[in-house]
Write an enzyme that holds these catalytic residues in place. Structure first.
Site, PDB file in Angstrom:
ATOM      1  N   VAL A 110      23.008 -37.951   2.226  1.00  0.00           N
ATOM      2  CA  VAL A 110      21.692 -38.430   2.824  1.00  0.00           C
ATOM      3  C   VAL A 110      21.747 -38.644   4.149  1.00  0.00           C
ATOM      4  O   VAL A 110      20.778 -37.868   4.773  1.00  0.00           O
ATOM      5  CB  VAL A 110      21.204 -39.818   1.778  1.00  0.00           C
ATOM      6  CG1 VAL A 110      20.152 -40.352   2.523  1.00  0.00           C
ATOM      7  CG2 VAL A 110      21.193 -39.540   0.372  1.00  0.00           C
ATOM      8  N   LYS A 164      36.373 -37.136   9.335  1.00  0.00           N
ATOM      9  CA  LYS A 164      34.712 -36.537   9.130  1.00  0.00           C
ATOM     10  C   LYS A 164      34.305 -36.393  10.826  1.00  0.00           C
ATOM     11  O   LYS A 164      33.392 -35.296  11.029  1.00  0.00           O
ATOM     12  CB  LYS A 164      34.025 -37.451   8.342  1.00  0.00           C
ATOM     13  CG  LYS A 164      33.349 -36.819   7.113  1.00  0.00           C
ATOM     14  CD  LYS A 164      32.509 -37.784   6.522  1.00  0.00           C
ATOM     15  CE  LYS A 164      32.054 -37.260   5.174  1.00  0.00           C
ATOM     16  NZ  LYS A 164      31.470 -38.123   4.324  1.00  0.00           N
ATOM     17  N   LEU A 209      11.556 -29.745 -16.862  1.00  0.00           N
ATOM     18  CA  LEU A 209      11.638 -29.483 -18.340  1.00  0.00           C
ATOM     19  C   LEU A 209      12.658 -28.496 -18.630  1.00  0.00           C
ATOM     20  O   LEU A 209      12.614 -27.754 -19.712  1.00  0.00           O
ATOM     21  CB  LEU A 209      10.261 -28.987 -18.824  1.00  0.00           C
ATOM     22  CG  LEU A 209       9.028 -30.037 -18.817  1.00  0.00           C
ATOM     23  CD1 LEU A 209       7.499 -29.536 -19.073  1.00  0.00           C
ATOM     24  CD2 LEU A 209       9.720 -31.308 -19.776  1.00  0.00           C
ATOM     25  N   ARG A 241      30.123 -34.987  -8.220  1.00  0.00           N
ATOM     26  CA  ARG A 241      29.942 -36.310  -8.680  1.00  0.00           C
ATOM     27  C   ARG A 241      29.188 -36.167 -10.260  1.00  0.00           C
ATOM     28  O   ARG A 241      28.338 -35.857 -10.101  1.00  0.00           O
ATOM     29  CB  ARG A 241      29.328 -37.240  -7.647  1.00  0.00           C
ATOM     30  CG  ARG A 241      30.380 -37.549  -6.689  1.00  0.00           C
ATOM     31  CD  ARG A 241      29.573 -38.532  -5.566  1.00  0.00           C
ATOM     32  NE  ARG A 241      28.798 -37.864  -4.754  1.00  0.00           N
ATOM     33  CZ  ARG A 241      28.039 -38.317  -3.836  1.00  0.00           C
ATOM     34  NH1 ARG A 241      28.058 -39.757  -3.594  1.00  0.00           N
ATOM     35  NH2 ARG A 241      27.127 -37.533  -3.003  1.00  0.00           N
ATOM     36  N   GLU A 272      14.933 -42.366   0.109  1.00  0.00           N
ATOM     37  CA  GLU A 272      15.151 -40.842   0.053  1.00  0.00           C
ATOM     38  C   GLU A 272      14.858 -40.315  -1.235  1.00  0.00           C
ATOM     39  O   GLU A 272      15.165 -40.813  -2.217  1.00  0.00           O
ATOM     40  CB  GLU A 272      16.408 -40.343   0.590  1.00  0.00           C
ATOM     41  CG  GLU A 272      17.719 -40.864   0.100  1.00  0.00           C
ATOM     42  CD  GLU A 272      18.077 -40.112  -1.246  1.00  0.00           C
ATOM     43  OE1 GLU A 272      17.687 -38.917  -1.315  1.00  0.00           O
ATOM     44  OE2 GLU A 272      18.789 -40.673  -2.017  1.00  0.00           O
ATOM     45  N   CYS A 284      22.832 -39.334  -8.424  1.00  0.00           N
ATOM     46  CA  CYS A 284      21.719 -40.019  -8.338  1.00  0.00           C
ATOM     47  C   CYS A 284      21.059 -40.755  -9.696  1.00  0.00           C
ATOM     48  O   CYS A 284      21.214 -41.883 -10.157  1.00  0.00           O
ATOM     49  CB  CYS A 284      20.624 -39.642  -7.298  1.00  0.00           C
ATOM     50  SG  CYS A 284      20.761 -39.783  -5.627  1.00  0.00           S
ATOM     51  N   ARG A 313      16.901 -33.854  -2.891  1.00  0.00           N
ATOM     52  CA  ARG A 313      17.612 -33.266  -3.842  1.00  0.00           C
ATOM     53  C   ARG A 313      18.896 -32.300  -3.236  1.00  0.00           C
ATOM     54  O   ARG A 313      18.554 -31.517  -2.214  1.00  0.00           O
ATOM     55  CB  ARG A 313      16.781 -32.161  -4.588  1.00  0.00           C
ATOM     56  CG  ARG A 313      15.827 -32.464  -5.453  1.00  0.00           C
ATOM     57  CD  ARG A 313      14.606 -31.325  -6.017  1.00  0.00           C
ATOM     58  NE  ARG A 313      14.210 -30.880  -4.751  1.00  0.00           N
ATOM     59  CZ  ARG A 313      13.424 -29.706  -4.862  1.00  0.00           C
ATOM     60  NH1 ARG A 313      13.185 -29.119  -5.933  1.00  0.00           N
ATOM     61  NH2 ARG A 313      12.745 -29.367  -3.484  1.00  0.00           N
TER      62      ARG A 313
END
Ligand code: UDX
Ligand code: UDX
Length: 462
Positions: A11, A35, A282, A359, A171, A292, A174
């Site tokens: 994010v 990083k 769907l 995750r 946020e 999330c 996706r």
């Protein structure tokens, strides 16, 4: 505007890079030195379509910097985003210790002037006020240190002039389309009780609201929902819980379809055309995962519990999902009977396509159960390589392409709906298998084409 984003995960990094791209001066802070070095060298530590290019161009324009020095970031930003992870604890609550550390760190480094502190991380309801308290604690600790040291009077004076507001700005990105979602949002949510802070956030997002960077520039401006802190925090949990429940609903319908001989893909089409229902989310399959949905639904159940309410619908959505993750295992048992000594090949490992994120991926539960039942598990994923073995994949042999995966398998299970799986040479794969069975865990493949290639095809709820 001058922006500091603290935490460069999925994010934070996307947010920082996109804000730099639309013209802001951004410093991204992360306490992981390795990083930071990678990002300073122009490389993205995560796989997210479009991100690397924007990272490069923004860095070249001089509007995007990376550092592990929180003080530098705090000094630079008039808007400070907190975007560190809030992983779930075993109890289902969010682990907010990283948010706490960052809020304290911000407090300890505030040095006069006005700042907006933005909760971008998904934090438990009520965290806006809690972050405010921790920042104030950080300021007080620094004052105490300066006084005890018997000096720093000019610094003390500056601290007294420090002024800040906390804004919640959840946020809705996706993974796999996070850059697109940033420039083409359905809405922007701003929660807080400071007009000044809200106004600064509106200025920050103006180019996005005006769709200057959108795919469809002619659409009306992006709606901005301005509300109080708790409602903004609740909007995030309610949105993710609704979407997760919607998927659990269609999965439940799929399981009933399986028993009565209906096709859930047709049912989803038929109900999705009702504009009150909508066709998105769907797609029946092996259930929802990722960083999330599981965490946010559990956290909302937990918050409800804390306030004396049992969230039965949400608990059921979680239970349906837990069962759904093993639906392909049941189908394997129906097809192959005993799994001990059988070789199962998994097409895809990540919790969804176009991400390298493992995750809470449904694949992990499936692998664990297959290993427990004595099956040999192989897998091919376009992004997870041998290095992915650290993510709980020790019981899996990772193959480098789909044909190698098929070699000697008694069945294949499509776990992740990566586009490239539509174009595989299933005819060649059949030749290499012991039993040509494929369980399509996402109802994703062209059933007829796969059957024509010689496979026995088994979908979910069809
Ligand atoms: C985010 C969160 O904001 C979460 O609340 C939301 O629900 C999903 O997305 P994510 O971006 O996935 O989390 O986080 P993660 O990939 O774990 O990255 C967090 C980053 O913050 C890491 O790079 C970590 O090194 C950094 N970090 C962590 C700090 O810089 N300081 C800390 O104190 C802790
Ligand atoms: C989600 C939210 O969509 C986003 O707004 C947010 O704030 C972060 O969490 P993300 O976790 O990246 O995004 O993935 P998403 O596309 O929502 O998919 C979540 C899971 O649901 C995946 O495992 C996916 O495979 C599954 N899914 C999704 C289905 O099983 N069926 C569907 O129809 C849609």
């Amino acid at each position: 505007m001058r922006v500091c984003v603290i935490g460069t995960g999925y994010v934070g990094l996307v947010t920082g890079v996109c804000l730099a791209h639309i013209g802001h001066e951004v410093i991204c802070v992360d306490n992981n030195e390795e990083k930071v070095k990678l990002m300073q060298a122009g490389q993205s530590p995560i796989y997210e379509p479009g991100l690397s290019d924007l990272m490069k161009s923004s860095a070249e324009s001089g509007r995007l910097q990376f550092t592990s020095d929180l003080a530098k970031g705090v000094e630079h930003g008039e808007i400070l985003f907190i975007a560190v992870g809030t992983p779930p604890l075993p109890t289902g609550e969010s682990d907010t210790r990283y948010v706490e550390a960052v809020a304290r760190g911000i407090g300890a480094n505030l040095n006069g002037g006005y700042k907006v502190i933005v909760n971008k991380s998904t934090v438990p309801i009520g965290s806006g006020d809690w972050v405010r308290m921790i920042v104030l604690d950080g300021i007080a600790e620094r004052q105490k240190t300066l006084v005890t040291a018997g000096g720093g009077y000019s610094e003390l004076e500056q601290i007294v002039e420090t002024n800040f507001d906390v804004i919640s700005n959840p946020e809705f990105l996706r993974e796999g389309s996070a850059v697109y979602d940033t420039f083409n949002p359905d809405r922007i949510v701003l929660g807080g009780n400071s007009d000044k802070g809200i106004a600064m956030m509106q200025e920050l997002y103006q180019p996005i609201v005006n769709r200057e960077f959108a795919e469809e520039k002619s659409l009306p401006p992006v709606p901005v929902v301005v509300t109080d802190l708790s409602s903004a925090e609740m909007i995030k949990y309610a949105a993710n819980s609704f979407l997760a429940t919607k998927i659990s609903f269609i999965n439940e319908v799929a399981n009933i379809c399986d028993r009565v001989g209906a096709d859930v893909t047709q049912v989803a089409k038929g109900i999705g055309l009702d504009s009150r229902i909508g066709s998105k989310f769907l797609q029946a399959g092996i259930g929802w995962g990722g960083s999330c949905f599981p965490k946010d639904v559990s956290a909302l159940i937990h918050t409800a519990d804390d306030y004396g309410y049992e969230a039965e619908l949400l608990k059921s959505a979680v239970n349906v999902n837990r069962r759904q993750r093993l639906i392909t295992l049941e189908k394997l048992q129906q097809e192959l009977k005993i799994l001990k000594g059988k070789t199962i090949g998994l097409l895809g490992l990540t919790f969804k396509p176009d991400t390298d994120d493992m995750r809470d991926a449904p694949a992990l539960d499936l692998i664990e159960q297959l290993n427990r039942l004595g099956a040999k598990v192989k897998a091919y994923d376009p992004i997870v390589s041998q290095s992915g073995l650290s993510h709980g994949l020790s019981g899996v042999i990772i193959e480098t392409d789909a044909e190698m995966l098929a070699d000697g398998c008694d069945a294949l299970v499509l776990v992740t709906d990566w586009q490239e799986f539509l174009k595989l040479d299933y005819g060649k794969m059949v030749q290499r298998m012991t039993h040509p069975v494929i369980i399509d865990g996402r109802n994703f493949l062209d059933r007829q084409a796969v059957q024509d290639a010689g496979f026995r095809y088994v979908g979910i709820g069809r």
